[in-house]
Design a protein around this motif. Structure first.
Motif, PDB file in Angstrom:
ATOM      1  N   LYS A  47       0.843  -1.190   0.000  1.00 60.93           N
ATOM      2  CA  LYS A  47       0.000   0.000   0.000  1.00 60.93           C
ATOM      3  C   LYS A  47       0.884   1.247   0.000  1.00 60.93           C
ATOM      4  N   SER A  48       0.540   2.231  -0.830  1.00 60.81           N
ATOM      5  CA  SER A  48       1.332   3.443  -0.918  1.00 60.81           C
ATOM      6  C   SER A  48       0.427   4.640  -1.152  1.00 60.81           C
ATOM      7  N   PRO A  49      -0.390   5.006  -0.173  1.00 58.89           N
ATOM      8  CA  PRO A  49      -1.371   6.076  -0.365  1.00 58.89           C
ATOM      9  C   PRO A  49      -0.800   7.403  -0.846  1.00 58.89           C
ATOM     10  N   PRO A  50       0.397   7.852  -0.398  1.00 56.57           N
ATOM     11  CA  PRO A  50       0.864   9.165  -0.843  1.00 56.57           C
ATOM     12  C   PRO A  50       1.007   9.298  -2.351  1.00 56.57           C
ATOM     13  N   SER A  51       1.250   8.209  -3.047  1.00 60.16           N
ATOM     14  CA  SER A  51       1.442   8.265  -4.487  1.00 60.16           C
ATOM     15  C   SER A  51       0.143   8.050  -5.267  1.00 60.16           C
ATOM     16  N   ALA A  52      -0.924   7.797  -4.560  1.00 64.32           N
ATOM     17  CA  ALA A  52      -2.170   7.424  -5.233  1.00 64.32           C
ATOM     18  C   ALA A  52      -3.230   8.497  -5.009  1.00 64.32           C
ATOM     19  N   TYR A  53      -2.992   9.669  -5.566  1.00 66.36           N
ATOM     20  CA  TYR A  53      -3.935  10.759  -5.390  1.00 66.36           C
ATOM     21  C   TYR A  53      -5.206  10.489  -6.191  1.00 66.36           C
ATOM     22  N   HIS A  54      -6.330  10.640  -5.510  1.00 70.09           N
ATOM     23  CA  HIS A  54      -7.626  10.444  -6.158  1.00 70.09           C
ATOM     24  C   HIS A  54      -8.513  11.648  -5.885  1.00 70.09           C
ATOM     25  N   GLU A  55      -9.035  12.251  -6.939  1.00 68.78           N
ATOM     26  CA  GLU A  55     -10.015  13.330  -6.789  1.00 68.78           C
ATOM     27  C   GLU A  55     -11.360  12.696  -6.472  1.00 68.78           C
ATOM     28  N   GLU A  56     -11.900  13.017  -5.313  1.00 62.50           N
ATOM     29  CA  GLU A  56     -13.089  12.335  -4.827  1.00 62.50           C
ATOM     30  C   GLU A  56     -14.296  13.248  -4.741  1.00 62.50           C
ATOM     31  N   ALA A  57     -15.457  12.633  -4.800  1.00 59.28           N
ATOM     32  CA  ALA A  57     -16.709  13.282  -4.441  1.00 59.28           C
ATOM     33  C   ALA A  57     -17.246  12.555  -3.218  1.00 59.28           C
ATOM     34  N   VAL A  58     -17.709  13.310  -2.233  1.00 61.93           N
ATOM     35  CA  VAL A  58     -18.328  12.714  -1.055  1.00 61.93           C
ATOM     36  C   VAL A  58     -19.829  12.629  -1.316  1.00 61.93           C
ATOM     37  N   ILE A  59     -20.332  11.411  -1.311  1.00 66.19           N
ATOM     38  CA  ILE A  59     -21.736  11.168  -1.621  1.00 66.19           C
ATOM     39  C   ILE A  59     -22.511  11.097  -0.303  1.00 66.19           C
ATOM     40  N   PHE A 106       1.231   3.195 -10.251  1.00 65.67           N
ATOM     41  CA  PHE A 106       1.073   1.937  -9.529  1.00 65.67           C
ATOM     42  C   PHE A 106       2.041   0.880 -10.054  1.00 65.67           C
ATOM     43  N   ILE A 107       2.108   0.735 -11.363  1.00 63.74           N
ATOM     44  CA  ILE A 107       3.004  -0.260 -11.959  1.00 63.74           C
ATOM     45  C   ILE A 107       4.457   0.073 -11.649  1.00 63.74           C
ATOM     46  N   GLY A 108       4.796   1.354 -11.754  1.00 64.98           N
ATOM     47  CA  GLY A 108       6.172   1.763 -11.514  1.00 64.98           C
ATOM     48  C   GLY A 108       6.629   1.512 -10.095  1.00 64.98           C
ATOM     49  N   GLU A 109       5.733   1.665  -9.132  1.00 65.25           N
ATOM     50  CA  GLU A 109       6.111   1.503  -7.734  1.00 65.25           C
ATOM     51  C   GLU A 109       6.062   0.054  -7.256  1.00 65.25           C
ATOM     52  N   TYR A 122      -4.683  -2.820  -7.617  1.00 63.94           N
ATOM     53  CA  TYR A 122      -4.486  -1.365  -7.564  1.00 63.94           C
ATOM     54  C   TYR A 122      -5.086  -0.803  -6.276  1.00 63.94           C
ATOM     55  N   CYS A 123      -6.294  -1.228  -5.954  1.00 59.97           N
ATOM     56  CA  CYS A 123      -6.957  -0.733  -4.747  1.00 59.97           C
ATOM     57  C   CYS A 123      -6.160  -1.077  -3.494  1.00 59.97           C
ATOM     58  N   GLN A 124      -5.594  -2.272  -3.451  1.00 58.23           N
ATOM     59  CA  GLN A 124      -4.794  -2.689  -2.298  1.00 58.23           C
ATOM     60  C   GLN A 124      -3.610  -1.761  -2.125  1.00 58.23           C
ATOM     61  N   TRP A 125      -2.953  -1.426  -3.224  1.00 57.15           N
ATOM     62  CA  TRP A 125      -1.798  -0.522  -3.183  1.00 57.15           C
ATOM     63  C   TRP A 125      -2.204   0.887  -2.778  1.00 57.15           C
ATOM     64  N   ALA A 126      -3.323   1.356  -3.290  1.00 57.56           N
ATOM     65  CA  ALA A 126      -3.723   2.746  -3.104  1.00 57.56           C
ATOM     66  C   ALA A 126      -4.513   2.993  -1.828  1.00 57.56           C
ATOM     67  N   GLY A 127      -4.817   1.935  -1.086  1.00 58.99           N
ATOM     68  CA  GLY A 127      -5.632   2.108   0.097  1.00 58.99           C
ATOM     69  C   GLY A 127      -7.060   2.461  -0.249  1.00 58.99           C
ATOM     70  N   ARG A 128      -7.553   1.873  -1.334  1.00 59.49           N
ATOM     71  CA  ARG A 128      -8.890   2.162  -1.839  1.00 59.49           C
ATOM     72  C   ARG A 128      -9.670   0.856  -1.912  1.00 59.49           C
ATOM     73  N   ARG A 129     -10.833   0.904  -2.531  1.00 56.60           N
ATOM     74  CA  ARG A 129     -11.642  -0.286  -2.771  1.00 56.60           C
ATOM     75  C   ARG A 129     -12.493  -0.029  -4.005  1.00 56.60           C
ATOM     76  N   GLY A 163     -12.521  -0.443 -17.587  1.00 61.84           N
ATOM     77  CA  GLY A 163     -11.612   0.086 -16.583  1.00 61.84           C
ATOM     78  C   GLY A 163     -12.276   0.055 -15.222  1.00 61.84           C
ATOM     79  N   PHE A 164     -12.010   1.071 -14.400  1.00 60.49           N
ATOM     80  CA  PHE A 164     -12.616   1.100 -13.059  1.00 60.49           C
ATOM     81  C   PHE A 164     -12.402   2.464 -12.440  1.00 60.49           C
ATOM     82  N   ARG A 165     -13.225   2.781 -11.442  1.00 59.46           N
ATOM     83  CA  ARG A 165     -12.967   3.886 -10.529  1.00 59.46           C
ATOM     84  C   ARG A 165     -13.028   3.320  -9.126  1.00 59.46           C
ATOM     85  N   THR A 166     -12.427   4.018  -8.191  1.00 61.01           N
ATOM     86  CA  THR A 166     -12.325   3.471  -6.843  1.00 61.01           C
ATOM     87  C   THR A 166     -13.175   4.277  -5.860  1.00 61.01           C
TER      88      THR A 166
END
Length: 327
Positions: A38-50, A96-99, A173-180, A320-323
């Protein structure tokens, strides 16, 4: 064209994205590769809070295919959650692939499905077609980094959604990014953008008031002629079309998006009224949103209630996917 028979429904799903088992090749299955850090600092995601709330889930217009199980319409209550405003892009996936050095299933199998008008490969890399859907070409060397085949590269389209990712790859990808991955109910609720019972994320009409295109789908005669009136033959960059009421982009067309749920066509008849997470078991995972190949003449699954599925190891040039954020 109003196709309803089992064979034709199966072909419609093939239009969406063929299962890996339909490819004409005997390449052995690879071992899974999910051991990533998991590497959250490198996995920036623009989010909407629903916001938490309830909505009527399913096809309120009677336009879905019976085999897809878009009915009955049923009330669903969800707790608040966050979700990406866009699909994961090639640029994000490359980080993700690079890291991690992760190899996708398309890379380990050695091939993936490319729509015939988008193939960029030499003749010796054309391995065949997907059974029953000859517009899907089995291309050796097609993967996330080479979306059209070996003669293409992700660097040409860094802000397009990543494709040729299996459900297994999306989980990695989700496991690495701390997402689901979002649940199917979360995906539909967020995609509706606060509208209730509408056909699309923006209302009931496909085009805008001035006839403008609001999503990336097929124009012309499938599968040979795409007039690209919306500006795109294949994928479009994220944020190419207006966002919905919650700030989500391209929840109709462009690429199918994996959800966390197993797929069952009769699930809506017995699903929980609060925070449903899908069947406990299955053979295919839910996909939502439609893709650049959808057209009302053969597949109207770009409606917000529409659903389809594919096997977790399958990958294609239109999925593809979104998280979502961790609960």
């Amino acid at each position: 064209m109003n196709l309803r028979g089992p064979e034709e429904l199966s072909q419609r799903q093939g239009c969406c994205s063929p299962a890996r088992s339909t490819h004409e090749t005997r390449t052995p299955a690879p071992a899974p590769s999910l051991d990533v850090r998991k590497s959250p600092p490198s996995a920036y995601h623009e989010e909407a809070v629903i916001p938490s709330g309830s909505f009527a889930m399913g096809d309120a217009h009677g336009e879905g295919y019976p085999a897809d199980g878009e009915t009955p319409v049923h009330q669903v209550a969800l707790e608040s959650f966050s979700i990406d405003t866009t699909a994961v892009t090639n640029r994000m996936f490359a980080r993700f692939i690079g890291e991690t050095g992760y190899r996708t299933e398309a890379e380990t199998y050695g091939f993936s499905a490319v729509f015939h008008l988008l193939v960029r490969a030499d003749r010796h890399d054309i391995l065949g077609t997907a059974t029953g859907t000859p517009w899907w070409i089995t291309v050796r060397g097609a993967d996330w980094a080479h979306p059209g085949g070996p003669n293409s590269g992700w660097e040409e389209v860094p802000d397009h959604p990543v494709v040729h990712v299996s459900h297994t790859d999306a989980l990695a990808y989700c496991q690495w990014a701390g997402r689901r991955l979002p649940t199917e109910a979360e995906w539909e609720y967020a995609a509706r953008g606060g509208l209730q019972g509408q056909r699309y994320a923006w209302g009931n009409e496909l085009h805008g008031p001035a006839g403008e295109h609001l999503c990336n789908i097929w124009q012309g005669q499938f599968p040979e002629v795409n007039t690209a009136e919306d500006g795109h033959v294949g994928t479009a960059p994220v944020k190419s079309f207006p966002p919905n009421g919650y700030g989500l982009y391209e929840v109709a067309g462009n690429v199918w998006e994996w959800c966390s749920d197993w797929f069952a066509p009769n699930y809506y008849r017995t699903s929980p009224a609060a925070n449903p997470k899908g069947p406990l078991l299955g053979t295919s995972r839910v996909m939502r949103g439609g893709s650049y190949l959808c057209h009302d003449s053969y597949c109207n699954r770009y409606r917000v209630a529409a659903r389809t599925a594919n096997t977790p190891d399958s990958s294609t040039g239109n999925c593809g996917f979104r998280t979502a954020g961790q609960n």
